[in-house]
Design a protein around this motif. Structure first.
Motif, short mmCIF file in Angstrom:
data_model
loop_
_atom_site.label_atom_id
_atom_site.label_comp_id
_atom_site.label_asym_id
_atom_site.label_seq_id
_atom_site.Cartn_x
_atom_site.Cartn_y
_atom_site.Cartn_z
N ILE A 102 -52.28 8.78 52.31
CA ILE A 102 -51.99 9.89 53.39
C ILE A 102 -52.12 9.03 54.72
N ALA A 103 -51.03 8.75 55.19
CA ALA A 103 -51.05 8.20 56.58
C ALA A 103 -51.87 6.95 56.67
N GLY A 104 -51.72 6.16 55.55
CA GLY A 104 -52.09 4.74 55.55
C GLY A 104 -53.57 4.71 55.08
N LYS A 105 -54.11 5.93 54.63
CA LYS A 105 -55.37 6.07 53.91
C LYS A 105 -55.51 6.58 52.69
N LEU A 144 -55.94 1.86 54.07
CA LEU A 144 -55.23 0.79 53.43
C LEU A 144 -54.71 -0.52 54.35
N SER A 145 -54.75 -1.71 53.89
CA SER A 145 -54.20 -2.51 54.69
C SER A 145 -52.77 -2.74 54.33
N GLU A 146 -52.06 -3.31 55.27
CA GLU A 146 -50.65 -3.24 55.42
C GLU A 146 -49.99 -3.72 54.35
N ASP A 147 -50.57 -4.69 53.52
CA ASP A 147 -50.32 -5.20 52.11
C ASP A 147 -50.43 -4.32 50.91
N LYS A 148 -51.22 -3.27 51.28
CA LYS A 148 -51.57 -2.46 50.18
C LYS A 148 -51.08 -1.14 50.08
#
Length: 145
Positions: free
Chosen positions: A98-101, A112-116
């Motif tokens: 959800i929105a990078g989390k 979440l890191s960019e690669d994940k």
């Protein structure tokens, strides 16, 4: 009608019934639930022991869990036909981005890191017609129109 984790319900479409199971009911996102779709249409005797769920193709890849409006079940548009406890394997399916989390259901886990970012499915709550369209696509069923 109260909806519970583990409720098995059917989504009628194009003269078929997709058999589904509630694996998450959100307390954070109003009227939202996550569900898996069994791999066989019309067969309410499928067991969750097999974990034979349909992968649903969407624009970002295949997903195991769809997110929709719980009121479709509580108002009997998607009738409940059975119940089975949610398994540990099904609980693992509700990790989403959800929105990078990263969340497990409503519970925040970490950034979440960019690669994940692509390692976890995005939480995409779909409207009723979008869910029907996803099911038609997943089961290769064209409209009767």
């Amino acid at each position: 009608m109260k909806v519970n984790l583990g409720d098995i319900f059917k989504i009628p479409f194009e003269g078929q019934d997709a058999i589904c199971k509630v694996v998450w009911i959100s307390e954070k996102f109003e009227d939202c639930l996550g569900f898996v779709v069994f791999s066989k249409l019309n067969d309410i005797n499928q067991t969750t022991d097999d974990h034979d769920y349909k992968l649903i193709p969407i624009y970002s890849g295949d997903v195991s869990v769809l997110y929709g409006d719980i009121r479709n079940i509580s108002k009997s548009r998607w009738p409940i036909v059975a119940h089975s406890s949610v398994t540990e394997q099904e609980t693992r399916l509700i990790f989403h981005n959800i929105a990078g989390k990263l969340y497990c259901g409503d519970n925040y886990i970490k950034e979440l890191s960019e690669d994940k970012l692509s390692s976890y499915p995005k939480f995409l709550r779909a409207g009723d017609q979008a869910i029907i369209n996803m099911l038609k696509n997943a089961f290769n069923i064209s409209s009767n129109s």
